[in-house]
Write a protein that holds these residues in place. Sequence first.
Motif, short mmCIF file in Angstrom:
data_model
loop_
_atom_site.label_atom_id
_atom_site.label_comp_id
_atom_site.label_asym_id
_atom_site.label_seq_id
_atom_site.Cartn_x
_atom_site.Cartn_y
_atom_site.Cartn_z
N ASP A 1 0.81 -1.22 0.00
CA ASP A 1 0.00 0.00 0.00
C ASP A 1 0.85 1.27 0.00
O ASP A 1 0.32 2.37 0.15
CB ASP A 1 -0.93 0.01 1.23
N GLY A 2 2.17 1.10 -0.13
CA GLY A 2 3.04 2.27 -0.18
C GLY A 2 3.16 3.00 1.15
O GLY A 2 3.50 4.17 1.19
N LEU A 3 2.87 2.30 2.27
CA LEU A 3 2.97 2.92 3.59
C LEU A 3 4.37 2.68 4.16
O LEU A 3 5.01 1.69 3.82
CB LEU A 3 1.93 2.32 4.54
N PRO A 4 4.83 3.58 5.05
CA PRO A 4 6.15 3.35 5.65
C PRO A 4 6.16 2.05 6.46
O PRO A 4 5.15 1.70 7.08
CB PRO A 4 6.36 4.57 6.56
N LEU A 5 7.29 1.34 6.45
CA LEU A 5 7.37 0.05 7.14
C LEU A 5 7.76 0.25 8.60
O LEU A 5 8.43 1.22 8.94
CB LEU A 5 8.40 -0.84 6.45
N TYR A 6 7.32 -0.67 9.45
CA TYR A 6 7.75 -0.66 10.84
C TYR A 6 9.13 -1.29 10.94
O TYR A 6 9.42 -2.27 10.25
CB TYR A 6 6.76 -1.44 11.71
N ALA A 7 9.98 -0.71 11.81
CA ALA A 7 11.37 -1.18 11.89
C ALA A 7 11.48 -2.52 12.60
O ALA A 7 12.37 -3.30 12.30
CB ALA A 7 12.23 -0.15 12.62
N ASN A 8 10.61 -2.80 13.54
CA ASN A 8 10.72 -4.07 14.26
C ASN A 8 9.37 -4.43 14.87
O ASN A 8 8.46 -3.61 14.92
CB ASN A 8 11.82 -3.99 15.33
N PRO A 9 9.24 -5.70 15.34
CA PRO A 9 7.94 -6.15 15.84
C PRO A 9 7.44 -5.33 17.03
O PRO A 9 6.24 -5.12 17.18
CB PRO A 9 8.23 -7.60 16.28
N ARG A 10 8.35 -4.84 17.86
CA ARG A 10 7.91 -4.06 19.02
C ARG A 10 7.17 -2.79 18.59
O ARG A 10 6.13 -2.45 19.13
CB ARG A 10 9.10 -3.68 19.90
N ASN A 11 7.72 -2.10 17.59
CA ASN A 11 7.08 -0.87 17.14
C ASN A 11 5.72 -1.15 16.52
O ASN A 11 4.78 -0.37 16.67
CB ASN A 11 7.95 -0.16 16.11
N LEU A 12 5.64 -2.26 15.82
CA LEU A 12 4.36 -2.61 15.19
C LEU A 12 3.33 -2.97 16.25
O LEU A 12 2.16 -2.59 16.16
CB LEU A 12 4.57 -3.75 14.19
N ALA A 13 3.76 -3.68 17.31
CA ALA A 13 2.84 -4.01 18.40
C ALA A 13 2.38 -2.73 19.09
O ALA A 13 1.19 -2.56 19.39
CB ALA A 13 3.52 -4.94 19.40
N ALA A 14 3.31 -1.78 19.30
CA ALA A 14 2.96 -0.51 19.96
C ALA A 14 1.96 0.26 19.10
O ALA A 14 1.01 0.86 19.61
CB ALA A 14 4.21 0.32 20.21
N GLY A 15 2.17 0.25 17.78
CA GLY A 15 1.25 0.94 16.88
C GLY A 15 -0.12 0.28 16.89
O GLY A 15 -1.15 0.95 16.80
N THR A 16 -0.15 -1.04 17.04
CA THR A 16 -1.42 -1.77 16.99
C THR A 16 -2.27 -1.53 18.22
O THR A 16 -3.48 -1.33 18.12
CB THR A 16 -1.15 -3.28 16.81
N VAL A 17 -1.66 -1.50 19.42
CA VAL A 17 -2.49 -1.29 20.62
C VAL A 17 -3.07 0.12 20.62
O VAL A 17 -4.07 0.38 21.27
CB VAL A 17 -1.72 -1.53 21.95
N LYS A 18 -2.47 1.03 19.85
CA LYS A 18 -2.97 2.41 19.80
C LYS A 18 -3.82 2.70 18.56
O LYS A 18 -4.02 3.85 18.20
CB LYS A 18 -1.80 3.39 19.88
N LEU A 19 -4.29 1.65 17.89
CA LEU A 19 -5.18 1.89 16.75
C LEU A 19 -6.52 2.42 17.26
O LEU A 19 -7.03 1.98 18.29
CB LEU A 19 -5.41 0.60 15.97
N LEU A 20 -7.10 3.36 16.53
CA LEU A 20 -8.38 3.93 16.96
C LEU A 20 -9.54 3.02 16.58
O LEU A 20 -10.63 3.13 17.11
CB LEU A 20 -8.57 5.31 16.34
N ASP A 21 -9.29 2.11 15.63
CA ASP A 21 -10.35 1.22 15.17
C ASP A 21 -10.10 -0.20 15.66
O ASP A 21 -9.23 -0.89 15.14
CB ASP A 21 -10.40 1.26 13.63
N PRO A 22 -10.87 -0.66 16.67
CA PRO A 22 -10.65 -2.01 17.21
C PRO A 22 -10.81 -3.09 16.15
O PRO A 22 -10.19 -4.15 16.25
CB PRO A 22 -11.72 -2.15 18.29
N LYS A 23 -11.62 -2.83 15.11
CA LYS A 23 -11.80 -3.83 14.06
C LYS A 23 -10.49 -4.04 13.32
O LYS A 23 -10.13 -5.15 12.94
CB LYS A 23 -12.88 -3.39 13.06
N GLU A 24 -9.76 -2.93 13.10
CA GLU A 24 -8.48 -3.08 12.43
C GLU A 24 -7.48 -3.79 13.35
O GLU A 24 -6.71 -4.64 12.91
CB GLU A 24 -7.93 -1.72 11.98
N ALA A 25 -7.53 -3.44 14.64
CA ALA A 25 -6.63 -4.11 15.59
C ALA A 25 -6.85 -5.61 15.58
O ALA A 25 -5.92 -6.40 15.70
CB ALA A 25 -6.84 -3.53 16.99
N ALA A 26 -8.12 -6.01 15.41
CA ALA A 26 -8.45 -7.44 15.44
C ALA A 26 -7.86 -8.20 14.26
O ALA A 26 -7.72 -9.41 14.30
CB ALA A 26 -9.97 -7.62 15.47
#
Length: 521
Positions: free
Chosen positions: A199-224
């Motif tokens: 999708d041409g979005l910037p990549l996460y550098a490591n799993p920790r950052n991606l997990a941190a980004g996921t818990v702070k998603l505003l849409d729980p459906k996307e988090a799921a």
Amino acid sequence: MSGGEDRLEELRGLVRDHDRRYYRDASPIISDREYDLIKREMEDLEAELDPLGLFKAEDSPDLIGFPVPAVGDDRLEEFVSHRHLVPMLSLDNTYDQKEFFDFDQRLRKLFDRSELPYVVEPKIDGVAVSITYEGGILKTAVTRGNGVEGDVITQNLMHVDSLPHDLTSFELPEILEIRGEIYMNHEEFVRLNELRERDGLPLYANPRNLAAGTVKLLDPKEAATRKLEIVLYGMGACIPESHFPSQSAFHEAIRKWSLPTVEFLRSASSANEAWQAILELDELRHGYGYPTDGAVIKLDPIEMQRQAGATAKAPRWAIAYKFESERQETVLEDIVLQVGRTGTVTPVACLRPVQLAGTTVSRASLHNADEIARKDIRVGDFVVVEKAGEIIPQVVEVVAAKRQTDSTPYLFPSSCPVCARGLEREDGEAAWRCPNPECPEQVKGRLKYFASRGCMDIDHLGEAVIEQLVDLGKAKRISDLYTLGKEDFLALDGFAEKSAENLFNSIASSKNKGLARLLCA
Ligand SMILES: [Zn+2]
């Protein structure tokens, strides 16, 4: 101001900046080790210049209006805040064996005992969370926040398989705050980054950052749609207070209640025994599902923990001993640019091959042009390479003392190394891009993705075949694949009548795989 005060201001600014990147943006640009060193220097200088803490940075809001909190701050405006019943302090940490034994000595003096009972647990490099059960029912999941209050993220954790929504036992306390870490396994990290790249979005550098980004998603459906894992190990508030006599009893209970917890827990009757457990953990930890970067050593009896108390920043009854991540020095022989299928240009370090954490490393990501300039990385430098999070090799720093006298700063190329088109960069973006959609490297990337198993899954159309088709000018875009005949494939290296026919047939039959699959390109 004196030189020391200038330096302190500078260090406070750095800590603020890196805290913001780590906690709020979930995209740090330095390793944990570098961060720990900066923070340690800041604290030492604070202790020297301001021993009474009269001018602590907490009182001086920074540019975006947030004070420097003692433990960083992950709170975002969009989330509801929740006050922890017991604050989530960070732990004092050290890389030094002697400081671990000093910690033990302070406690032995306090309790006037020759030996103290400890438990040793892994230190997990995830996203800290506090889960509250009331009468055995999961009520809230809250981030660490500023240590006193955090953001409510319950809605984003309802799909974490291993986290029970209610506990069944006759021995439950009325209220229990349990501390743990959220993490993401490597396969899920790779899967989600592949989707982002598409999708041409910037990549996460490591799993920790991606997990941190996921818990702070505003849409729980996307988090799921993103698979998170959780592991629990610590106790916050417990009502009644006397429910668990010790940290080891707490561990035993949560394991019995089927809560996900650590597989390594050692009881030690002295600091020496605890040290042996730390060494044992360092041997075993690479086999765990979550990333670990050290050991946490806690006084075992809860009553002794209460007596030892806490400083403003950290409990006195626990310490984190951090393992050195694996690092090696080697020569950076060249910097090459990789062009992705969306045109993003990524600089890659070509290294003199070196053994690191059991593998031979000859390339490392340099992230982007700003990163190269910030670290002043030059071709020919000796550099320190680290396997961050035990996964992606990174260039940590240049060994300045070994730099050649005739070395010159690296000039980031202004044009695409593949098609020579001038590179472009959007305001506020870190990455340079090749704007030419017919750039052969981008075409190859798109075709490889199109043919891959995750997309059209076209048999016989492997990477080497695609490289040749693009290099020979036979394919400039995906639709060209469907105009090629058997004779085009016969012209490729290693192709004969039968293999050319197989390839032709599998491309032709992929036409029938439907528009839905076509769209994923
Ligand atoms: Zn190009």
